[in-house]
Design an enzyme around this catalytic site. Structure first.
Site, PDB file in Angstrom:
ATOM      1  N   TYR A 106       0.812  -1.229   0.000  1.00  0.00           N
ATOM      2  CA  TYR A 106       0.000   0.000   0.000  1.00  0.00           C
ATOM      3  C   TYR A 106       0.848   1.284   0.000  1.00  0.00           C
ATOM      4  O   TYR A 106       0.599   2.204  -0.787  1.00  0.00           O
ATOM      5  CB  TYR A 106      -0.894  -0.055   1.239  1.00  0.00           C
ATOM      6  N   ASN A 130      -4.966   8.315   9.194  1.00  0.00           N
ATOM      7  CA  ASN A 130      -6.194   7.693   9.726  1.00  0.00           C
ATOM      8  C   ASN A 130      -7.418   8.602   9.835  1.00  0.00           C
ATOM      9  O   ASN A 130      -7.532   9.382  10.777  1.00  0.00           O
ATOM     10  CB  ASN A 130      -5.947   7.129  11.128  1.00  0.00           C
ATOM     11  N   THR A 142       0.667   3.592  18.964  1.00  0.00           N
ATOM     12  CA  THR A 142       0.058   4.932  18.977  1.00  0.00           C
ATOM     13  C   THR A 142      -0.260   5.401  17.552  1.00  0.00           C
ATOM     14  O   THR A 142       0.413   5.014  16.598  1.00  0.00           O
ATOM     15  CB  THR A 142       1.005   5.965  19.629  1.00  0.00           C
TER      16      THR A 142
HETATM   17  P1  NAD Z   1     -12.950   3.474   0.896  1.00  0.00           P
HETATM   18  O1  NAD Z   1     -12.517   2.059   0.724  1.00  0.00           O
HETATM   19  O2  NAD Z   1     -14.134   3.749   1.759  1.00  0.00           O
HETATM   20  O3  NAD Z   1     -13.206   4.144  -0.530  1.00  0.00           O
HETATM   21  C1  NAD Z   1     -12.448   3.834  -1.665  1.00  0.00           C
HETATM   22  C2  NAD Z   1     -13.413   3.581  -2.801  1.00  0.00           C
HETATM   23  O4  NAD Z   1     -12.663   3.326  -3.994  1.00  0.00           O
HETATM   24  C3  NAD Z   1     -14.303   2.350  -2.571  1.00  0.00           C
HETATM   25  O5  NAD Z   1     -15.669   2.719  -2.589  1.00  0.00           O
HETATM   26  C4  NAD Z   1     -13.964   1.431  -3.720  1.00  0.00           C
HETATM   27  O6  NAD Z   1     -15.082   0.722  -4.248  1.00  0.00           O
HETATM   28  C5  NAD Z   1     -13.406   2.410  -4.760  1.00  0.00           C
HETATM   29  N1  NAD Z   1     -12.562   1.719  -5.720  1.00  0.00           N
HETATM   30  C6  NAD Z   1     -11.637   0.755  -5.471  1.00  0.00           C
HETATM   31  N2  NAD Z   1     -11.125   0.319  -6.617  1.00  0.00           N
HETATM   32  C7  NAD Z   1     -11.744   1.011  -7.624  1.00  0.00           C
HETATM   33  C8  NAD Z   1     -11.638   0.962  -9.031  1.00  0.00           C
HETATM   34  N3  NAD Z   1     -10.830   0.124  -9.645  1.00  0.00           N
HETATM   35  N4  NAD Z   1     -12.421   1.814  -9.753  1.00  0.00           N
HETATM   36  C9  NAD Z   1     -13.284   2.649  -9.126  1.00  0.00           C
HETATM   37  N5  NAD Z   1     -13.415   2.713  -7.796  1.00  0.00           N
HETATM   38  C10 NAD Z   1     -12.652   1.901  -7.048  1.00  0.00           C
HETATM   39  O7  NAD Z   1     -11.663   4.271   1.417  1.00  0.00           O
HETATM   40  P2  NAD Z   1     -11.554   5.740   2.015  1.00  0.00           P
HETATM   41  O8  NAD Z   1     -11.252   5.611   3.447  1.00  0.00           O
HETATM   42  O9  NAD Z   1     -12.693   6.575   1.581  1.00  0.00           O
HETATM   43  O10 NAD Z   1     -10.221   6.218   1.287  1.00  0.00           O
HETATM   44  C11 NAD Z   1     -10.211   7.108   0.180  1.00  0.00           C
HETATM   45  C12 NAD Z   1      -8.781   7.396  -0.239  1.00  0.00           C
HETATM   46  O11 NAD Z   1      -8.048   7.939   0.861  1.00  0.00           O
HETATM   47  C13 NAD Z   1      -7.998   6.166  -0.686  1.00  0.00           C
HETATM   48  O12 NAD Z   1      -7.143   6.521  -1.733  1.00  0.00           O
HETATM   49  C14 NAD Z   1      -7.183   5.810   0.528  1.00  0.00           C
HETATM   50  O13 NAD Z   1      -6.012   5.098   0.190  1.00  0.00           O
HETATM   51  C15 NAD Z   1      -6.874   7.176   1.093  1.00  0.00           C
HETATM   52  N6  NAD Z   1      -6.564   7.136   2.539  1.00  0.00           N
HETATM   53  C16 NAD Z   1      -7.546   6.865   3.440  1.00  0.00           C
HETATM   54  C17 NAD Z   1      -7.234   6.832   4.795  1.00  0.00           C
HETATM   55  C18 NAD Z   1      -8.290   6.542   5.841  1.00  0.00           C
HETATM   56  O14 NAD Z   1      -7.957   6.554   7.025  1.00  0.00           O
HETATM   57  N7  NAD Z   1      -9.543   6.284   5.482  1.00  0.00           N
HETATM   58  C19 NAD Z   1      -5.920   7.073   5.214  1.00  0.00           C
HETATM   59  C20 NAD Z   1      -4.942   7.326   4.266  1.00  0.00           C
HETATM   60  C21 NAD Z   1      -5.288   7.382   2.920  1.00  0.00           C
END
Ligand code: NAD
Length: 351
Positions: free
Chosen positions: A164, A193, A236
């Site tokens: 990742y 997060n 943490t």
């Molecule tokens: P999430 O899993 O709720 O949302 C991601 C969405 O992307 C999902 O609905 C999934 O169906 C969609 N997706 C996956 N593959 C796909 C594809 N091939 N085509 C179209 N859609 C696709 O995750 P989130 O928490 O909303 O995260 C959103 C972004 O933020 C991501 O890039 C994630 O890596 C990044 N991020 C999130 C966090 C967190 O704490 N939630 C932390 C760091 C980074």
């Protein structure tokens, strides 16, 4: 300091009928961002996700919803058609349980970002946002729970989280080179997060705050007054409330000083997982017997966000107190839990 700094945002820079594209809009953060722009009166929002539309976490009235797999170049071309701004939040991701077990899936998100940025550039979009992660940071700097907060330069020399984290770092580089060579204005936020209502709370992709809320709710409901914690509970982290996240995305995307420049977007309120459990217990009004699963994925020992840079550039940083954000999150998950028990539809990710 945290309220509404006088910074350019979509609302001040854009016409209300400029086309905004949000990918990953069926998920947690993309769904919240879609709602955020719709509530500001933007009339042309295109929301894209690969999940079938009935499974999207939030469906916002008046928004164009497309079900597309963005690992395909043609799908990315369709998604970006006519767009003025693109927010790329689509990724195959989840909490530690997911990213430690499914590294190939995580790495394959490189296809989404590779094709999306090319399509955005070809479509002549004005601004492109990429959601990176604190997992892009060098893991060797995160071996102690009393971690020094990570500042932006700590990503190099690179030793990102396997799978990742490397995908995020590589996609950041695409953003930087599309600006350097092709003049596409790109913006890169490293999220730390994120939690809040409308997030994944069950099914295997959920992150620690949602998982702990769910386990406490289950314990209360079943009367089995115990909780299993992954690791020894001393790890943490900091946790950013979703409202801060969407507000931060908007400000970062419209700050020219940040073109092609990764920036932390996270809270700097550090807690151990044990402390997180205590806060949730307090909200729920229970005390549980704690059991520690030392074989479960636990991630790095400690991680916090150094917010010096974001304070300096935006005069702002995420600051919703954890206790306050968790209260709202707990109540929402509790409602989901009882809705599911009663056979009503809920937000749920299938593995
Ligand atoms: P999430 O899993 O709720 O949302 C991601 C969405 O992307 C999902 O609905 C999934 O169906 C969609 N997706 C996956 N593959 C796909 C594809 N091939 N085509 C179209 N859609 C696709 O995750 P989130 O928490 O909303 O995260 C959103 C972004 O933020 C991501 O890039 C994630 O890596 C990044 N991020 C999130 C966090 C967190 O704490 N939630 C932390 C760091 C980074």
């Amino acid at each position: 300091m945290n309220q509404q700094p006088n910074r350019p945002t979509a609302a001040t820079m854009r016409r209300k009928d400029d086309l905004i594209v949000i990918t990953g809009a069926g998920g947690f953060i993309g769904g919240a961002l879609t709602r955020y722009f719709a509530e500001q009166g933007f009339t042309r929002i295109r929301a894209v996700d690969k999940k079938p539309i009935p499974k999207w976490y939030q469906r916002v009235p008046g928004v164009e919803c497309l079900c597309l797999d963005l690992r395909e170049p043609e799908a990315c071309r369709r998604a970006c058609e006519g767009a003025v701004e693109v927010y790329n939040l689509a990724a195959d991701m989840g909490g530690m349980g997911f990213i430690e077990r499914f590294r190939v899936e995580c790495l394959r998100s490189i296809l989404i970002n590779t094709h999306m940025i090319e399509a955005a550039w070809r479509a002549g979009v004005d601004r492109y946002f990429f959601s990176s992660s604190a997992c892009a940071y060098n893991v060797l700097l995160q071996q102690d729970p009393n971690v020094r907060p990570l500042k932006e330069s700590d990503a190099y020399p690179a030793m990102a989280e396997r799978g990742y984290g490397w995908e995020k770092l590589m996609s950041e580089m695409f953003c930087q080179e599309y600006w350097a060579e092709r003049g596409l204005k790109t913006f890169i936020a490293r999220f730390h997060n994120v939690y809040g209502p409308w997030g994944t709370w069950d099914g295997g992709r959920e992150k620690a705050p949602a998982a702990i809320c769910r386990k406490v709710i289950e314990a209360k409901d079943t009367g089995r007054m115990e909780i299993t914690i992954w690791g020894d509970g001393t790890q943490t982290r900091s946790f950013m409330y979703i409202d801060d996240c969407v507000r931060g995305i908007d400000m970062i995307m419209h700050c020219d000083q940040l073109i092609a420049t990764p920036i932390n977007l996270g809270s700097s309120e550090l807690v151990s997982i044990n402390q997180l459990v205590s806060i949730v217990e307090e909200i729920a009004g229970v005390k549980l017997r704690r059991m520690y699963d030392l074989t479960a994925p636990r991630g790095v020992a400690g991680r916090n966000s150094d917010n010096t840079f974001i304070r300096q550039v935006l005069g702002w940083e995420p600051s919703t107190p954890l206790r306050q954000g968790l209260e709202a999150t707990y109540r929402w998950i509790e409602q989901q839990y009882y809705d599911r028990k009663a056979g009503r539809a809920t937000v749920r990710d299938e593995m």
